[in-house]
Design an enzyme around this catalytic site. Structure first.
Site, short mmCIF file in Angstrom:
data_model
loop_
_atom_site.label_atom_id
_atom_site.label_comp_id
_atom_site.label_asym_id
_atom_site.label_seq_id
_atom_site.Cartn_x
_atom_site.Cartn_y
_atom_site.Cartn_z
N ASP A 20 -10.30 3.66 2.15
CA ASP A 20 -10.32 3.20 3.26
C ASP A 20 -11.30 4.16 4.24
OD1 ASP A 20 -9.66 0.55 2.75
OD2 ASP A 20 -7.54 1.07 3.34
N LYS A 64 0.91 -1.27 0.05
CA LYS A 64 0.03 -0.02 -0.01
C LYS A 64 0.76 1.32 -0.12
CE LYS A 64 -4.41 -0.95 1.94
NZ LYS A 64 -5.26 -0.78 3.25
#
Ligand code: NDP
Length: 284
Positions: free
Chosen positions: A102, A66
């Site tokens: 997210d 990520k």
């Protein structure tokens, strides 16, 4: 031509994203497929090049890529920059945009559960990537005060310092997992459990849950655990027993996926179909 989407991770076989996205493509009659793509850490650069060369339409990015993927992309959205993590890559011809859904996914899942975010006073447990997303998501949704509570106080302080510039209207604070936490919980409307301590049903998870002064929370508070394996974590089970409202972590997984789907396809995500593919029952 069939459009190909996927998820970069290592390991990635356990990911529930393929089931969720393939169900959504089928429901909307889109000629598209979503596949797990196991990318070894040292091959991430070549995998991003392959994305360009093969014309893959978009990918999700999960651990351990990520953060490492950021310098390999052409553009990073403000949300991904604030979280120092990309979970969604959107392809516009040869231009790769790194985004992060997210934080917005968590905010959507809390709103769906009727949790008031505007004016909220929240405590976030943990100082890793999930905690960072939670702080950014709550700050972007109008929370008034957010306290990051972590056993590693230096990590909590660093997280708050880095996010302060992105959340000027919020009062950010840190505390340890000791007596200070009792005080922070006593005036909090929302507790987000964002450590990995509740992952997997174990004695250690139970001990972690038992160590938290949840009884200090106001009766009107909500407890959300971002961990969704198990769905009813030791912390949620304890909060349930105290009569507190609980929200599980599958909602965040669902909504971050739905937002990625919408970024890629520019169509409204079929939330209920995606929820069903994840096996998520909103009434639980
Ligand atoms: P990280 O490894 O980045 O961070 C884990 C955090 O948990 C660290 O702050 C770590 O502290 C803390 N921690 C671990 N064990 C304990 C313990 N026993 N007591 C106190 N603190 C502890 O992981 P992520 O932040 O990426 O993810 C955390 C969890 O969130 C994951 O397990 C994952 O399941 C879940 N998650 C859910 C998502 C969803 O969509 N619902 C999305 C992303 C994550 P220290 O640094 O001191 O070790």
């Amino acid at each position: 031509m069939t459009r190909v989407y996927g998820i970069f991770g290592w390991p990635v076989a356990h990911s529930r994203s393929p089931a969720m996205h393939n169900a959504a493509f089928a429901a909307l009659g889109l000629d598209a497929v979503y596949v797990p793509l196991a990318v070894q850490p040292e091959r991430l650069g070549r995998a991003v090049e392959a994305l360009r060369a093969l014309g893959i339409a978009g990918v999700n990015v999960t651990l351990p890529h990520k953060t490492e993927v950021i310098p390999l992309l052409d553009e990073i959205t403000p949300a991904a920059r604030a979280m120092a993590a990309v979970n969604t890559v959107i392809r516009r011809e040869q231009w790769l945009v790194g985004d992060n859904t997210d934080a917005e996914g968590l905010a959507r899942s809390l709103r769906e559960a009727q949790v008031a975010l505007h004016g909220a006073s929240a405590v976030v447990l943990g100082a890793g990537g999930a905690a960072r997303a939670a702080v950014f998501g709550l700050a972007s949704s109008g929370a008034l005060r957010i306290t990051v509570a972590a056993r590693n106080r230096a990590a909590a302080t660093a997280l708050v310092a880095e996010l302060a510039a992105h959340a000027p209207a919020v009062t950010l604070a840190t505390c340890g997992l000791d007596a200070e936490l009792t005080s922070a919980l006593s005036s909090c409307s929302l507790l987000i459990q964002a450590t990995s301590a509740t992952l997997g049903a174990s004695g250690a998870a139970d001990a972690f849950a038992a160590s938290l002064p949840l009884e200090a929370l106001p009766a009107s508070a909500t407890v959300c655990d971002l961990v969704y394996k198990p769905l009813r974590t030791a912390v949620l089970a304890r909060a349930d027993r105290l009569g507190l409202r609980t929200v599980d972590g599958l909602g965040m997984l669902l909504h971050q996926g739905a937002l990625a789907f919408e970024r890629w396809t520019e169509q409204t995500a079929p939330i209920d179909v995606m929820r069903q593919a994840l096996g998520h029952d909103r009434t639980r």
